[in-house]
Scaffold this active site. Sequence first.
Site, short mmCIF file in Angstrom:
data_model
loop_
_atom_site.label_atom_id
_atom_site.label_comp_id
_atom_site.label_asym_id
_atom_site.label_seq_id
_atom_site.Cartn_x
_atom_site.Cartn_y
_atom_site.Cartn_z
N TRP A 1 0.88 -1.19 0.00
CA TRP A 1 0.00 0.00 0.00
C TRP A 1 0.91 1.23 0.00
O TRP A 1 1.56 1.51 0.99
CB TRP A 1 -0.90 -0.03 1.23
N ASP A 2 0.90 1.94 -1.11
CA ASP A 2 1.80 3.09 -1.26
C ASP A 2 1.02 4.39 -1.10
O ASP A 2 -0.21 4.42 -1.21
CB ASP A 2 2.45 3.02 -2.66
N ASN B 1 2.18 8.39 -2.12
CA ASN B 1 3.37 9.11 -2.58
C ASN B 1 3.32 10.62 -2.50
O ASN B 1 4.22 11.27 -3.03
CB ASN B 1 3.68 8.70 -4.02
N ASP C 1 13.08 4.71 0.11
CA ASP C 1 13.36 4.47 -1.31
C ASP C 1 14.85 4.50 -1.59
O ASP C 1 15.29 4.14 -2.68
CB ASP C 1 12.67 5.54 -2.17
#
Length: 713
Positions: free
Chosen positions: A452-453, A455, A523
């Site tokens: 589940w991102d 951004n 990231d």
Amino acid sequence: MPILTEPLHLHSKHTQLSLFEDEQGQIRVAYFGTRLHDESDAMSMGCDQAPLLYSTYADSFSTPRNASGEYDLCIIQADGQISLALVHEHYEKHSLDKDRHEHIFTLKDPAYPVKIEIHLCVYEQSDTFEQWVSIHNESNTGIQLLRASSGHLYAKANHYFITGFRGTWGGESLMCETELALGHEIDFCSDTGTKAAQEGTPGIIIALNEPASETKGEVILGSLAWSGNYRLWCKHNQHHYLYAGVGLDITPAPYQLDAHSQFETPKMIWVYSDAGKGEASRRLHRWARQYGIRHGQKERYVLLNSWEGVYFNFNEETLYRMMERTAEMGIELFVLDDGWFGNKFPRNHDKAGLGDWEINHTKLPDGIRGLTEKAKALGIRFGIWLEPEMVNPESCLYQSHPDWAIQLNHREPKRERHQLVLDLSNPAVRGYIINVFRDLLTSNPDIDYIKWDCNRKISDPGSTYLDASHQGNLAIDYVRGYEEILRVITAEFPHVTIQACSAGGGRIDYGTLKHYHEFWTSDNTDAVERVYMQWGVSHFFPAIAMAAHVTASPNHQTGRSTPLKFRFDVAMSGRLGFELQPCDMNDDEVNYAKQALSEYKRIRPIIQFGDLYRLSNPWKNRVAAHMFVHGKRAILFAYLMDKWLADWPPKLKLQGLNPQARYRLTELNVDDSGFRTESHQRIVGGDYLMNSGLLIHWRRPLQSLCLELEETD
Ligand code: DGJ
């Protein structure tokens, strides 16, 4: 007539919190610290200065001043007055089981229909204390909250050292300790609405008298279970006290609390240790595995995520080949990242498609079913990426529901990564997202894992759903809506593992983790930089939840080249995974990976369930080192960072071993550059390893060691 006629001593195994009710019917804290032999000693000194357990704006003017102008709760009543005075009315205790005891103090304002419940939950075995508050508006009109913290700590020492964990994209959880001078204040906050933890995990470490050490001294570790805007602030006041307040952040507009409704603050988790921050972290980790993280006592699979391997550039063939290599190497789960959806607006880049959660038929003609069938045939599991809170304006979803995006009247909403944030305060939006999950997971029952991102942050904080008087509620109602979606889908699909990713580490917090199994740490996957970030993260979060992936060299974010062994040794100290194109690995690399992977599966319980001992801090030393101890087994990881400087660093003293036991030492993940110690397959006493230490022959920067220790009978 007081409700508490006697002081109340709340105990965990090693810690004591003593409370009492004063003559005005207010609850005060007499003591928080090491458990006393005679608990009543807590009352013997200084109780006239004892701080309130929970204070209102009005209390901040009382004598003696509670905390020098600081307070937890501030309300504008329906008549416009900033006024609240609380008197204790009721106390009850619920023992949830042998370990958990919840104490509830109900306080009321005699002049206004407002009731507060202060909840304190004591976790006996892990020495963890949780505090939160519910605010009940019992009137027929709305009131406004200007501040509603979870609570505060009040301490008295000669010096105060505060450690914060600030960060940004690609550099999360960068710890930094400062002494807080007399009269100074330090504030850790996030106002981004989403991905709040990327600015810094909502947690602090307070060390009393001397800087925080791993093994000695008084340390208090606090973590707020909230994934939205927060504020943690510490003030060294003019009376030489430290006030540390913690809560969600309501600013800039007040929160409208409607008639006959209630507001619950997030939980604040406190751990006290008189044996340094190493012990404080271990206590918090134990609590987290048992209560704070979803399924925290279940082993995590090793996975391969497609993102850095292929980004958006794949088709069915590419994925099938990757999955075959994944299975061949012994990896247990394949996760398809971004880029699999959208037809009218295909997700071939980050400019389009978010919101249209239908398989892209050009890229993947056999659909998700084709991928899950392939995974099944290969004997691996399958997972998939979603960013459900977001929409690209270039999407069918946005074309049909432009009003679902967060936006301000008369203004074009700002884009970040070409996308807008959906308004989760709106039940229709929540219903849409829940149905996306229902459709996906019921028509593909073999999906085992969701990434589940999330951004981007919230800008243009306006809602087309909320009315004019509730616009200030958006940031908080957003998080409540997000949590409601998670509650529904985790109840309906309890077998699915979920990762919290938010442009990397934007959701590393215990508000998130009660619904998720793990988080994506950053990231930035450069193993050297990960040593620093993982070190910071480890202060609050156990290794079982920390996703750490072996990626390609040179690294895609920093361009740095690192040995494969170093990359493995760093990733293996968390939940091991891979994020590269496995078809690009040569035979030597594949063979090395297979061997390291089979070792990881063998030692996984030590890392995922063991106690963590941080031995050598990379921010202060050339060598970073930590170890995990689980029963009779232990694993040590050590890394020589970017400098060798010819002289060997001092011997590394281990911790947490049994001083009476003898340990067989086995170096794992050895590559063709050879062993790092002379101890491979030797048997050495735990007392020697802890008192004299281990000599490591470092020869080049970016060498590393993974050493298994096992008690011999
Ligand atoms: C940001 C995440 O942190 C990455 O791992 C990846 O999933 C990308 N989003 C995909 O867009």
